[in-house]
Design a protein around this motif. Structure first.
Motif, mmCIF file in Angstrom:
data_model
loop_
_atom_site.group_PDB
_atom_site.id
_atom_site.type_symbol
_atom_site.label_atom_id
_atom_site.label_comp_id
_atom_site.label_asym_id
_atom_site.label_seq_id
_atom_site.Cartn_x
_atom_site.Cartn_y
_atom_site.Cartn_z
ATOM 1 N N ALA A 190 1.918 -13.073 1.212
ATOM 2 C CA ALA A 190 1.482 -11.901 0.797
ATOM 3 C C ALA A 190 0.211 -12.047 0.385
ATOM 4 C CB ALA A 190 2.267 -11.206 0.165
ATOM 5 N N VAL A 250 -1.462 -4.966 -1.880
ATOM 6 C CA VAL A 250 -0.570 -6.474 -0.933
ATOM 7 C C VAL A 250 -0.406 -5.747 0.558
ATOM 8 C CG1 VAL A 250 1.969 -5.437 -1.508
ATOM 9 C CG2 VAL A 250 1.510 -7.681 -1.323
ATOM 10 N N ARG A 251 -0.499 -6.958 1.136
ATOM 11 C CA ARG A 251 -0.326 -7.147 2.559
ATOM 12 C C ARG A 251 0.559 -8.285 3.077
ATOM 13 N NH1 ARG A 251 -1.715 -3.113 1.283
ATOM 14 N NH2 ARG A 251 -3.619 -1.684 1.980
ATOM 15 N N THR A 252 1.750 -7.594 3.428
ATOM 16 C CA THR A 252 2.864 -8.713 4.073
ATOM 17 C C THR A 252 3.028 -8.966 5.370
ATOM 18 O OG1 THR A 252 4.626 -7.200 4.107
ATOM 19 C CG2 THR A 252 4.273 -8.232 2.023
ATOM 20 N N ASP A 264 5.137 -3.172 2.359
ATOM 21 C CA ASP A 264 4.022 -3.311 1.473
ATOM 22 C C ASP A 264 3.994 -2.197 0.119
ATOM 23 O OD1 ASP A 264 3.143 -4.954 3.165
ATOM 24 O OD2 ASP A 264 1.517 -4.131 3.933
#
Length: 166
Positions: free
Chosen positions: A15, A45-47, A58
């Motif tokens: 992430a 957050v970017r998953t 996210d």
């Protein structure tokens, strides 16, 4: 900033955070007298979750009380130790989910320029690595299927506080 941990023993789940405010009070003649503070928006957050049409993973990770809980993640340096010509250690306090614990980062100073050719700004480049245990912050669900160790990977170029991005 990127965080990763073991996922089911099969891969590293990664992430990254896109909203990070880092402040460095840089003392080039005496780097150990410098000070660093960082605030990360957990909602950034970017998953790269593979099925976003099924769930906004996210948003779940960033805001859910079982995960990052929507509270800022804050790091404040307490001590900087120069270990070599371009290496060091930054010891500080990490506040995550409302709890504060000591964290150590291994730092590499990648260099500096007084007048960057693309931005005309002064820049300092750093790489940093560290590890935290998510269980120390109350995130002990699904251990060992989800690893306890979270690897922190930081790649940054610092610019003066008054620099205006175009």
């Amino acid at each position: 900033m990127t965080w990763s941990f073991r996922h089911s023993g099969l891969s590293n789940y990664t992430a990254r955070f896109t909203k990070v405010d880092a402040r460095l009070d840089w003392k080039p003649e005496k780097p150990e007298a410098s000070a660093l503070s960082v605030e990360i928006d957990p909602l950034s957050v970017r998953t790269d979750y593979p099925w976003p049409e099924l769930v906004d993973f996210d948003a779940k990770i960033g805001g859910d009380a079982d995960f990052l809980a929507g509270k800022p993640i804050v790091f404040v340096s307490r001590r900087i130790i120069v270990t070599g010509a371009d290496t060091g250690i930054v010891e500080g306090l990490l506040t995550f989910r409302g709890e504060t614990r000591p964290v150590t980062l291994d730092i590499v100073f990648n260099g500096s320029v007084a007048d960057h050719p693309m931005t005309s700004a002064a820049k300092l480049g750093f790489s940093a690595r560290g590890t935290i245990r998510r269980s120390e912050w109350g995130l002990d669900f699904a251990i060992p299927e989800l690893g306890d160790d979270v690897n922190l990977v930081i790649e940054t170029e610092m610019v003066p506080a008054d620099y205006v991005f175009h």
